[in-house]
Design a protein around this motif. Structure first.
Motif, mmCIF file in Angstrom:
data_model
loop_
_atom_site.group_PDB
_atom_site.id
_atom_site.type_symbol
_atom_site.label_atom_id
_atom_site.label_comp_id
_atom_site.label_asym_id
_atom_site.label_seq_id
_atom_site.Cartn_x
_atom_site.Cartn_y
_atom_site.Cartn_z
ATOM 1 N N PHE A 16 -7.744 7.906 -36.351
ATOM 2 C CA PHE A 16 -6.456 7.388 -35.886
ATOM 3 C C PHE A 16 -5.735 8.468 -35.089
ATOM 4 N N THR A 21 0.437 3.961 -36.955
ATOM 5 C CA THR A 21 -0.614 3.119 -37.510
ATOM 6 C C THR A 21 -1.618 3.916 -38.328
ATOM 7 N N ASP A 25 -6.225 1.356 -42.650
ATOM 8 C CA ASP A 25 -7.602 1.411 -42.166
ATOM 9 C C ASP A 25 -8.435 0.190 -42.563
ATOM 10 N N LEU A 32 -5.005 -3.921 -43.397
ATOM 11 C CA LEU A 32 -4.426 -4.063 -42.069
ATOM 12 C C LEU A 32 -3.306 -5.092 -42.125
ATOM 13 N N GLU A 87 -0.801 -3.931 -37.391
ATOM 14 C CA GLU A 87 -2.035 -3.622 -36.668
ATOM 15 C C GLU A 87 -2.561 -4.837 -35.912
ATOM 16 N N LEU A 236 -5.226 1.474 -32.060
ATOM 17 C CA LEU A 236 -6.246 1.502 -33.098
ATOM 18 C C LEU A 236 -7.500 2.198 -32.576
ATOM 19 N N LYS A 241 -11.463 -1.492 -33.572
ATOM 20 C CA LYS A 241 -11.317 -2.610 -32.644
ATOM 21 C C LYS A 241 -12.620 -3.402 -32.545
#
Length: 309
Positions: A16, A21, A25, A32, A87, A236, A241
């Protein structure tokens, strides 16, 4: 897929880069945060109930964990995303573009149903109103939802403008209700002559018994609008992603997942969520309502502020 995604989770916390954010995780202790626009009133047993099964299914199939909430307003969801308090977010097309332009949102997925990734806005009136065409709204009172909404604000205004009316100068009072459902309820209560909302929200109100379909009718239907997208925070880490894209795009075909749990806007079952989306369709939708610039919006908000009851 579950083991592959679990394997990357251990490295995600270390990768990160955005302080806001950095604490989430997708692990059981750090789920999230998912925030949803309040399309149908913003109740936890409304919009949240539409999407909770999807994220439960994603958690079951991948090991990622999610905490789902509905925001108090469209603006609150945008701000939460852009200040790192979420997130993942479910936006309307226009609110997504606003968050994207602020650099805090990246497209994750869009629902697809019957081969289509679009929906429609409508203008609705009482069946006995005597209002036959959109141009008949001259001097009539109108309920709209959030100024950040495509289908309860921007596209109803576009239909009025396309009919040759100036929404500010020629329509009567404007009531901004904040949501599709509230606009429809204002119409039901006789507080306005017409309401702008999505057809999905109208159908939901009918199915829930909030509206008697014999007492209302469709005055106008918009051009197709891209389905409201799911987005993820732009900061992120790339491996998270990728894990999210894999999870949402494959959940409909994952063994052990009930297809009935794959739902979306209005609680409707969807065929799948697609990630390979050309963002040009969203930009095209924005251009269709580009006349609603800051000056136009300020004037309309000023007009709405005169509505006191």
């Amino acid at each position: 897929m579950r083991h592959a995604i679990l394997a990357v989770l251990a490295s995600i916390a270390l990768s990160f880069t955005a302080p806001a954010t950095a604490q989430r995780d997708g692990s059981p202790k750090k789920p999230l945060r998912v925030l949803l626009i309040p399309a149908d009133g913003g109740t936890e047993d409304g919009t949240k109930a539409d999407f909770q099964p999807l994220f439960d299914a994603m958690s079951q199939s991948t090991g990622l964990h999610f905490e789902v909430h509905t925001g108090q307003s469209y603006a609150a969801v945008i701000e939460s995303m852009c200040t790192g308090l979420a997130e993942i977010a479910w936006f309307g097309p226009m609110s997504y573009i606003e968050a994207r332009e602020r650099g805090c949102a990246e497209l994750l997925a869009m629902e697809e149903r019957d081969g289509s990734a679009t929906y429609f806005a409508g203008l609705f009136v009482a069946a006995d109103s005597g209002i036959e065409t959109v141009s008949d709204l001259a001097g009539r009172d109108l309920a709209l939802g959030s100024p950040h909404s495509a289908s309860s604000f921007a596209y109803p205004l576009a239909m009025i403008a396309d009919a040759g009316l100036d929404p500010i100068a020629e329509v009567g009072a404007i009531r901004l209700t904040g949501s599709h459902a509230s606009s429809l309820m204002a119409l039901r209560a006789g507080k306005v002559d017409a309401a702008g909302a999505s057809f999905i929200s109208y159908e939901r109100a009918v199915n829930q018994g909030s509206l008697d379909p014999s007492r209302f009718r469709v005055l106008g239907k918009s051009r197709p609008i891209p389905n409201p997208p799911l987005a993820m925070h732009a900061d992120l880490p790339e491996d998270l992603k990728a894990a999210l894209r894999t999870a949402v795009s494959s959940v409909h075909e994952t063994p052990g997942i009930n297809p009935e749990s794959i739902r979306g806007y209005g609680g409707k079952r969807v065929d799948r969520y697609v990630c390979d989306i050309d963002e040009g369709v969203l930009d095209s939708a924005a251009r269709a309502v580009a006349f609603i610039d800051e000056d136009f919006k300020a004037a309309l908000l000023q007009k709405a502020s005169l509505q006191t009851d």
